[in-house]
Design a protein around this motif. Structure first.
Motif, PDB file in Angstrom:
ATOM      1  N   MET A 199       0.607  -1.312   0.029  1.00  0.00           N
ATOM      2  CA  MET A 199      -0.052   0.212  -0.060  1.00  0.00           C
ATOM      3  C   MET A 199       0.981   1.340   0.060  1.00  0.00           C
ATOM      4  SD  MET A 199      -1.404   0.106   4.243  1.00  0.00           S
ATOM      5  CE  MET A 199      -2.164   1.646   3.768  1.00  0.00           C
ATOM      6  N   GLN A 200       0.286   2.304  -0.716  1.00  0.00           N
ATOM      7  CA  GLN A 200       1.261   3.392  -0.711  1.00  0.00           C
ATOM      8  C   GLN A 200       0.665   4.468   0.622  1.00  0.00           C
ATOM      9  OE1 GLN A 200       0.699   7.234  -3.379  1.00  0.00           O
ATOM     10  NE2 GLN A 200       2.190   6.004  -4.269  1.00  0.00           N
ATOM     11  N   ILE A 201       1.883   4.907   1.268  1.00  0.00           N
ATOM     12  CA  ILE A 201       1.554   6.126   2.352  1.00  0.00           C
ATOM     13  C   ILE A 201       2.486   7.075   2.134  1.00  0.00           C
ATOM     14  CG2 ILE A 201       1.436   3.654   3.935  1.00  0.00           C
ATOM     15  CD1 ILE A 201       4.035   4.563   5.271  1.00  0.00           C
ATOM     16  N   THR A 202       2.322   7.869   3.192  1.00  0.00           N
ATOM     17  CA  THR A 202       2.930   9.279   2.879  1.00  0.00           C
ATOM     18  C   THR A 202       4.140   9.062   4.331  1.00  0.00           C
ATOM     19  OG1 THR A 202       1.342  10.509   2.088  1.00  0.00           O
ATOM     20  CG2 THR A 202       3.157  11.833   3.229  1.00  0.00           C
ATOM     21  N   ALA A 203       5.266   9.331   4.173  1.00  0.00           N
ATOM     22  CA  ALA A 203       6.328   9.146   5.091  1.00  0.00           C
ATOM     23  C   ALA A 203       7.207  10.241   5.125  1.00  0.00           C
ATOM     24  CB  ALA A 203       7.005   7.587   5.342  1.00  0.00           C
ATOM     25  N   ALA A 204       8.095  10.481   6.173  1.00  0.00           N
ATOM     26  CA  ALA A 204       9.298  11.467   6.242  1.00  0.00           C
ATOM     27  C   ALA A 204      10.613  10.443   5.899  1.00  0.00           C
ATOM     28  CB  ALA A 204       9.247  12.433   7.505  1.00  0.00           C
ATOM     29  N   VAL A 205      11.034  10.639   5.031  1.00  0.00           N
ATOM     30  CA  VAL A 205      12.282   9.720   4.777  1.00  0.00           C
ATOM     31  C   VAL A 205      13.515  10.651   4.814  1.00  0.00           C
ATOM     32  CG1 VAL A 205      13.517   8.207   2.873  1.00  0.00           C
ATOM     33  CG2 VAL A 205      10.832   8.679   2.747  1.00  0.00           C
ATOM     34  N   ALA A 206      14.412   9.884   5.632  1.00  0.00           N
ATOM     35  CA  ALA A 206      15.808  10.323   5.783  1.00  0.00           C
ATOM     36  C   ALA A 206      16.622   9.696   4.723  1.00  0.00           C
ATOM     37  CB  ALA A 206      16.362   9.934   6.978  1.00  0.00           C
ATOM     38  N   PRO A 207      16.797  10.495   3.491  1.00  0.00           N
ATOM     39  CA  PRO A 207      17.663   9.975   2.331  1.00  0.00           C
ATOM     40  C   PRO A 207      19.024   9.543   2.716  1.00  0.00           C
ATOM     41  CG  PRO A 207      17.459  12.398   2.066  1.00  0.00           C
ATOM     42  CD  PRO A 207      16.630  11.987   3.423  1.00  0.00           C
ATOM     43  N   ALA A 208      20.062  10.340   3.531  1.00  0.00           N
ATOM     44  CA  ALA A 208      21.177  10.081   3.762  1.00  0.00           C
ATOM     45  C   ALA A 208      21.518  10.924   4.914  1.00  0.00           C
ATOM     46  CB  ALA A 208      22.144  10.509   2.593  1.00  0.00           C
ATOM     47  N   LYS A 209      22.873  10.540   5.798  1.00  0.00           N
ATOM     48  CA  LYS A 209      23.182  11.313   6.871  1.00  0.00           C
ATOM     49  C   LYS A 209      23.514  12.472   6.723  1.00  0.00           C
ATOM     50  CE  LYS A 209      27.681  10.907   8.035  1.00  0.00           C
ATOM     51  NZ  LYS A 209      28.906  10.555   8.592  1.00  0.00           N
ATOM     52  N   GLY A 210      22.933  13.310   7.555  1.00  0.00           N
ATOM     53  CA  GLY A 210      22.970  14.843   7.592  1.00  0.00           C
ATOM     54  C   GLY A 210      22.001  15.553   6.671  1.00  0.00           C
ATOM     55  N   GLU A 211      21.476  14.816   5.781  1.00  0.00           N
ATOM     56  CA  GLU A 211      20.296  15.445   4.815  1.00  0.00           C
ATOM     57  C   GLU A 211      19.096  15.768   5.419  1.00  0.00           C
ATOM     58  OE1 GLU A 211      20.247  13.830   0.809  1.00  0.00           O
ATOM     59  OE2 GLU A 211      22.505  13.658   0.744  1.00  0.00           O
ATOM     60  N   PRO A 212      18.236  16.901   4.680  1.00  0.00           N
ATOM     61  CA  PRO A 212      16.964  16.976   5.584  1.00  0.00           C
ATOM     62  C   PRO A 212      16.079  15.708   4.997  1.00  0.00           C
ATOM     63  CG  PRO A 212      17.545  18.831   4.383  1.00  0.00           C
ATOM     64  CD  PRO A 212      18.828  17.889   3.947  1.00  0.00           C
ATOM     65  N   LEU A 213      15.169  15.606   5.990  1.00  0.00           N
ATOM     66  CA  LEU A 213      13.906  14.629   5.504  1.00  0.00           C
ATOM     67  C   LEU A 213      13.273  15.185   4.534  1.00  0.00           C
ATOM     68  CD1 LEU A 213      15.347  13.646   8.583  1.00  0.00           C
ATOM     69  CD2 LEU A 213      12.877  12.715   8.961  1.00  0.00           C
ATOM     70  N   VAL A 214      12.643  14.122   3.755  1.00  0.00           N
ATOM     71  CA  VAL A 214      11.687  14.387   2.680  1.00  0.00           C
ATOM     72  C   VAL A 214      10.494  13.834   2.894  1.00  0.00           C
ATOM     73  CG1 VAL A 214      11.561  14.390   0.033  1.00  0.00           C
ATOM     74  CG2 VAL A 214      13.686  14.802   1.016  1.00  0.00           C
ATOM     75  N   VAL A 215       9.363  14.347   2.807  1.00  0.00           N
ATOM     76  CA  VAL A 215       8.010  13.711   3.127  1.00  0.00           C
ATOM     77  C   VAL A 215       7.588  13.417   1.517  1.00  0.00           C
ATOM     78  CG1 VAL A 215       5.711  14.239   3.706  1.00  0.00           C
ATOM     79  CG2 VAL A 215       7.453  15.314   5.174  1.00  0.00           C
TER      80      VAL A 215
ATOM     81  N   ASP B 137       4.698  -2.728   2.678  1.00  0.00           N
ATOM     82  CA  ASP B 137       4.333  -3.920   2.358  1.00  0.00           C
ATOM     83  C   ASP B 137       3.176  -4.169   3.571  1.00  0.00           C
ATOM     84  OD1 ASP B 137       3.791  -6.582   2.285  1.00  0.00           O
ATOM     85  OD2 ASP B 137       5.865  -7.627   2.463  1.00  0.00           O
ATOM     86  N   ASP B 138       2.030  -4.052   3.399  1.00  0.00           N
ATOM     87  CA  ASP B 138       0.876  -4.581   4.363  1.00  0.00           C
ATOM     88  C   ASP B 138       0.652  -5.764   4.719  1.00  0.00           C
ATOM     89  OD1 ASP B 138      -0.335  -4.517   1.898  1.00  0.00           O
ATOM     90  OD2 ASP B 138      -2.080  -3.261   2.857  1.00  0.00           O
ATOM     91  N   THR B 139       1.093  -6.785   4.127  1.00  0.00           N
ATOM     92  CA  THR B 139       1.043  -7.998   4.512  1.00  0.00           C
ATOM     93  C   THR B 139       1.273  -8.288   6.012  1.00  0.00           C
ATOM     94  OG1 THR B 139       1.684  -8.760   2.286  1.00  0.00           O
ATOM     95  CG2 THR B 139       1.398 -10.630   3.886  1.00  0.00           C
ATOM     96  N   LEU B 140       0.286  -8.807   6.524  1.00  0.00           N
ATOM     97  CA  LEU B 140       0.343  -8.941   8.088  1.00  0.00           C
ATOM     98  C   LEU B 140       0.998 -10.617   8.380  1.00  0.00           C
ATOM     99  CD1 LEU B 140      -2.579  -7.036   9.695  1.00  0.00           C
ATOM    100  CD2 LEU B 140      -0.152  -6.118   9.170  1.00  0.00           C
ATOM    101  N   HIS B 141       1.888 -10.806   9.357  1.00  0.00           N
ATOM    102  CA  HIS B 141       2.170 -11.977   9.915  1.00  0.00           C
ATOM    103  C   HIS B 141       1.060 -12.411  11.121  1.00  0.00           C
ATOM    104  CE1 HIS B 141       5.855 -13.274   7.983  1.00  0.00           C
ATOM    105  NE2 HIS B 141       6.038 -12.037   7.957  1.00  0.00           N
ATOM    106  N   GLY B 142       0.915 -13.301  11.654  1.00  0.00           N
ATOM    107  CA  GLY B 142       0.171 -13.648  12.417  1.00  0.00           C
ATOM    108  C   GLY B 142      -0.069 -12.866  13.716  1.00  0.00           C
TER     109      GLY B 142
END
Length: 366
Positions: free
Chosen positions: A1-17, A23-28
């Motif tokens: 599923m597609q979600i919106t997240a704040a991703v840290a792309p690399a050390k010291g770089e600003p996060l990108v939303v 993967d929303d498949t759930l284990h038991g």
């Protein structure tokens, strides 16, 4: 599923939303939680800015999530759709420490919380077809999180769920350090070094346990003022005092009974230990090994005690509801620490946390 997240792309770089695939498949034993809000913790900030930890970039951070259960795995018995939850640290449930009732000391803790992979292996996120690592088996800097039943805590619906994420790490760590480890007597004295979320939680817990003298030490006047409002009886700006231990020794006629170090850096463990009196007990959160062992005589001669602390020795499923009850009674007013930010303002929340203008930032999901 597609979600919106704040991703840290690399050390010291600003996060990108941005959009990422979860993967929303759930284990038991897993839950899918719609995140309502998530606290910003020092571990998130340091991971993004310094690369601290084992997991690789890019990474979706966040480990103080709170939200609403949207789906449950087939083996889940404790939760149902619609439950409000706070999400805490991950543990395996099978090692010697977990079996002994000490999941905060889980032998797989580093791997599960900082290793960047899913409990069952692999990656739960992808971005443009490439894997993205995760954090604390939740990565709650996003609109949805997949979590183990073990590290989710059912919470009352009588309190705004957007407030409750920080109970899963910073608040339970500070409060648990006081309530589970130091266990101060009524009328005793305590010094708290560092008045961010963890330190302020320790101050509130000390006040709730009727500690008579609570000395807060920090370098930010704004945070010290907040600490005073939360229960500190005295404050010290260590930037303006040459010898903090000597000052505390004088203020208390021989040293405090207890001390809490919320971050073992810049000589704070040593200062805290020297601020205690005979039989004084110092709790060092998140890294007792940083203390200078050359000062062993300062510990042994006055029969002082030093304890390294993980997660406040807290059992989240028991302790978080207790803290919420204290909050509802007016004895743990952690809502006074909070400043809310939109997820898109995550980088500003990081900066405000670092410069002391915000004690506890909470990101609200879009």
């Amino acid at each position: 599923m597609q979600i919106t997240a704040a991703v840290a792309p690399a050390k010291g770089e600003p996060l990108v939303v941005e959009p990422v695939e979860l993967d929303d498949t759930l284990h038991g034993d897993q839950l899918l939680v719609k995140i309502v809000a998530v606290g910003v913790c020092g571990a998130d900030i340091m991971r993004a800015k310094t690369g601290m930890g084992r997991s690789e970039f890019p990474i979706v951070l966040g480990h103080e999530g709170a939200g609403i259960v949207e789906r449950v795995g087939e083996d889940v018995r404790e939760f149902q759709v619609g439950d409000h939850v706070a999400i805490s640290y991950a543990s395996c449930g099978h090692c010697r420490q977990c079996l002994a009732g000490r999941p905060y000391a889980c032998e797989r803790s580093d791997e599960l919380n900082f290793g960047g992979v899913d409990y069952y292996g692999g990656s739960r996120f992808t971005l443009n077809g490439q894997p993205v690592t995760s954090f604390f088996q939740q990565s709650s800097f996003g609109t949805y999180a997949k979590v183990q039943e073990r590290n989710a805590v059912k919470v009352t619906k009588d309190v705004d769920v957007s407030l409750l994420g920080p109970l899963g790490c910073g608040l339970q760590t500070g409060a648990g350090t006081v309530m589970h480890i130091l266990k101060p007597e009524v009328g005793s004295s305590m010094a708290v070094f560092g008045t961010g979320t963890v330190g302020d939680a320790a101050i509130m817990a000390a006040k709730a346990m009727h500690v008579a003298k609570i000395i807060a030490v920090d370098i930010f006047d704004t945070r010290l003022a907040e600490a005073k409002a939360l229960g500190a009886t005295d404050i010290i700006n260590s930037k303006t005092v040459d010898d903090v231990p000597a000052m505390i020794q004088e203020m208390t006629d021989g040293g405090v009974d207890y001390a809490v170090v919320s971050a073992p850096a810049n000589g704070l463990p040593e200062q805290a230990i020297r601020s205690t009196g005979i039989l004084g007990h110092t709790a060092i959160i998140g890294g007792a090994a940083h203390a200078d062992l050359s000062m062993m005589n300062d510990i042994l001669v006055p029969a002082r005690q030093v304890t390294g602390v993980l997660q406040g020795f807290s059992l989240p499923k028991l302790f978080i509801p207790q803290l919420i009850q204290l909050y509802q009674q007016g004895d743990f007013p952690f809502d006074k620490l909070v400043k809310f930010y939109d997820l898109k303002d995550v980088n500003q929340a990081f900066e405000d946390s670092l410069n002391g203008t915000t004690v506890k930032a909470i990101l609200r999901m879009p």
